[in-house]
Design a protein around this motif. Structure first.
Motif, PDB file in Angstrom:
ATOM      1  N   TYR A 199     -20.855   0.282 -20.999  1.00 20.28           N
ATOM      2  CA  TYR A 199     -20.692  -1.172 -21.032  1.00 20.28           C
ATOM      3  C   TYR A 199     -21.443  -1.902 -19.922  1.00 20.28           C
ATOM      4  O   TYR A 199     -21.406  -3.137 -19.872  1.00 20.28           O
ATOM      5  CB  TYR A 199     -19.204  -1.538 -20.950  1.00 20.28           C
ATOM      6  N   ARG A 203     -19.394  -6.749 -15.697  1.00 25.29           N
ATOM      7  CA  ARG A 203     -18.287  -7.010 -16.616  1.00 25.29           C
ATOM      8  C   ARG A 203     -17.148  -7.719 -15.899  1.00 25.29           C
ATOM      9  O   ARG A 203     -17.000  -7.616 -14.670  1.00 25.29           O
ATOM     10  CB  ARG A 203     -17.765  -5.696 -17.208  1.00 25.29           C
ATOM     11  N   VAL A 260     -13.614  -7.852 -21.054  1.00 24.22           N
ATOM     12  CA  VAL A 260     -12.970  -6.552 -21.248  1.00 24.22           C
ATOM     13  C   VAL A 260     -11.467  -6.729 -21.056  1.00 24.22           C
ATOM     14  O   VAL A 260     -11.031  -7.372 -20.096  1.00 24.22           O
ATOM     15  CB  VAL A 260     -13.477  -5.484 -20.243  1.00 24.22           C
ATOM     16  N   ARG A 283     -11.601  -7.884 -30.648  1.00 24.13           N
ATOM     17  CA  ARG A 283     -12.681  -6.922 -30.867  1.00 24.13           C
ATOM     18  C   ARG A 283     -13.876  -7.529 -31.593  1.00 24.13           C
ATOM     19  O   ARG A 283     -14.972  -6.947 -31.588  1.00 24.13           O
ATOM     20  CB  ARG A 283     -12.164  -5.712 -31.655  1.00 24.13           C
ATOM     21  N   ASP A 291     -20.502  -8.159 -26.220  1.00 22.94           N
ATOM     22  CA  ASP A 291     -19.425  -7.817 -27.142  1.00 22.94           C
ATOM     23  C   ASP A 291     -18.160  -7.521 -26.342  1.00 22.94           C
ATOM     24  O   ASP A 291     -18.190  -6.744 -25.377  1.00 22.94           O
ATOM     25  CB  ASP A 291     -19.795  -6.586 -27.972  1.00 22.94           C
ATOM     26  N   GLN A 293     -14.796  -5.878 -25.222  1.00 25.86           N
ATOM     27  CA  GLN A 293     -14.345  -4.490 -25.293  1.00 25.86           C
ATOM     28  C   GLN A 293     -12.879  -4.376 -24.883  1.00 25.86           C
ATOM     29  O   GLN A 293     -12.390  -5.169 -24.074  1.00 25.86           O
ATOM     30  CB  GLN A 293     -15.196  -3.594 -24.385  1.00 25.86           C
ATOM     31  N   ILE A 314     -12.560   3.029 -29.204  1.00 22.26           N
ATOM     32  CA  ILE A 314     -12.013   2.645 -27.901  1.00 22.26           C
ATOM     33  C   ILE A 314     -11.980   3.839 -26.956  1.00 22.26           C
ATOM     34  O   ILE A 314     -11.547   4.932 -27.325  1.00 22.26           O
ATOM     35  CB  ILE A 314     -10.620   2.022 -28.076  1.00 22.26           C
ATOM     36  N   ARG A 407     -12.750   9.058 -27.060  1.00 29.77           N
ATOM     37  CA  ARG A 407     -13.006   7.823 -27.801  1.00 29.77           C
ATOM     38  C   ARG A 407     -12.295   7.909 -29.151  1.00 29.77           C
ATOM     39  O   ARG A 407     -12.269   8.975 -29.785  1.00 29.77           O
ATOM     40  CB  ARG A 407     -14.513   7.641 -28.026  1.00 29.77           C
TER      41      ARG A 407
END
Length: 448
Positions: A199, A203, A260, A283, A291, A293, A314, A407
């Motif tokens: 990512y 962030r 996030v 999401r 995007d 997260q 995720i 994930r």
């Protein structure tokens, strides 16, 4: 409680003898004290009773049910029933499938209700009324810390089940408590670098956190790990355990400027908060040109199963996963699956392993006497039980082994194929100095 028969002079003799063994370079873990005749619930018949204290009700009841399945399987294997499971892969091992020290293993159970007071009362009953010589279980760090403290007071070994707070083997560690499960620091240390790779380092994170010891230390560990990457922490909000409806906590995230959301939740709380976050469209959003997260620092297959499609893609961490291909993991999966019809969770794995580790320590010590069993566990190195070579560190009774970053599976091949292992992080990356979380283990000898 009855008063111990050995007085202060006897305890001084014991301490002096132990010190002499260390000085002489002799391993005290295989020496049984000459004065070990008197200790709580010393087995006098042909069986020994263990106490399994799990959440059978409450927000973590799904984990508790799987823990209890694993405990029952461990007892079967210790008693020579079934295929033996990890008794065939554990190295080194003194277990023979003939119980513990020749005594058949029996057990009693209790319901922690995911409440500290209820858990202490249940453990106390099992020790005082049922004669339990060892207590294990729990799926909440608040419960684990409460029961661990009780077991220290009562001179009864506590082999913690699922407990992830840094405090369990940190400021609240106890001589009579041991943890095989990893902790929040390890999750952060393992997960942080992967989050940076996936990512980026620019962030802004918003934390929703279960309001008790585990959530607090998980939030702290994730903040430290992500801020070290360059992430900014926008907000941290505490939520009650068992809240059910998290919408009032998720709504402010939408206008917070975060890109996030980190859910420091577990069990059904995580299932509910993640599901509602997805329903709120997080999401599908973009924020700060990225995007949006969602991260779940502590994952389990049972949580993934409950969350369904919401878990796809995720990232999180886990103590163990049934898909591991090492001999120990596969032996356990085979045994568990044959008995119950589905693969075990990480909660089941750690509870099964803890039971075998306690039994093996008794065998190596040649006694059930708690101080001698404790010494047999402290610094013990073993393998063949999943996640590679493992050590029960003597300084804080924390196990160190590889940690899994996982994930949520995008294309599961079955209802159980829900978490894909992204990286098996070597234990060297998650180890830390035992002094950083404080606390004192306390004495080996306690007054009864």
């Amino acid at each position: 409680m009855t008063e111990r028969k050995d007085g202060p002079s006897r305890r001084r003799v014991l301490k002096g003898a132990a010190a002499g063994l260390v000085t002489a370079g002799v391993a005290p873990t295989i020496i049984t004290s000459a004065y070990a005749q008197e200790y709580r619930n010393k087995p006098t018949g042909d069986s020994v009773t263990l106490g399994f204290n799990v959440p059978q009700t409450g927000a973590y009841a799904d984990e508790g049910a799987d823990e209890l399945r694993a405990f029952e399987l461990a007892v079967e294997h210790l008693n020579g029933e079934g295929d033996g499971g990890m008794l065939n892969t554990m190295q080194p091992s003194s277990l023979t499938g003939s119980g513990i020290l020749g005594k058949k293993v029996a057990y009693v159970t209790g319901d922690t209700q995911t409440k500290s007071d209820a858990a202490r009362a249940s453990a106390k009953r099992m020790i005082e009324k049922d004669g339990a010589l060892m207590i294990s279980g729990g799926s909440s760090s608040g419960v684990a810390i409460a029961v661990q403290g009780l077991c220290q007071e009562m001179g009864t070994i506590f082999m913690a089940g699922l407990t992830h707070s840094n405090d369990t083997t940190g400021k609240d560690k106890r001589r009579y408590g041991f943890r095989h499960f990893f902790n929040a620091y390890m999750s952060g240390a393992a997960l942080g670098p992967v989050l940076g790779e996936e990512y980026g380092t620019d962030r802004r994170a918003y934390h929703l956190t279960a309001d008790y010891t585990w959530g607090w230390t998980q939030e702290e560990s994730m903040k430290n790990a992500t801020e070290a990457l360059g992430w900014e922490t926008v907000e941290t909000v505490k939520t009650p355990v068992g809240a059910g409806d998290f919408s009032q906590y998720i709504t402010p995230v939408l206008n917070s400027g975060a890109d996030v959301l980190i859910l420091n939740h577990y069990g059904r709380d995580m299932v509910n908060s993640l599901t509602q976050a997805v329903q709120f469209g997080l999401r599908d959003r973009q924020a700060n040109g990225k995007d949006f997260q969602i991260v779940v620092p502590l994952f389990s297959r049972l949580m993934a199963q409950g969350a369904g499609d919401n878990i796809k893609g995720i990232l999180g961490s886990t103590n163990w996963n049934w898909s591991l291909q090492d001999a120990g993991s596969q032996a356990f999966v085979k045994s568990f699956g044959a008995k119950y019809g589905f693969p075990p969770s990480m909660a089941a794995h750690t509870c099964y392993v803890q039971t075998l580790l306690y039994a093996d320590a008794c065998e190596r010590a040649g006694t059930f006497n708690p101080p001698d069993v404790i010494r047999a566990l402290e610094g013990h190195k073993f393998d063949g039980m999943g996640n590679g070579a493992t050590e029960y560190r003597a300084e804080d009774h924390q196990c160190f082994k590889d940690v899994l970053v996982v994930r949520g599976s995008e294309n599961p091949t079955s209802q159980f194929d829900l978490l894909n292992v992204v990286k098996q992080v070597p234990r060297s990356q998650v180890e830390y100095d035992a002094s950083i979380f404080g606390g004192e283990l306390g004495p080996y000898e306690v007054s009864m």
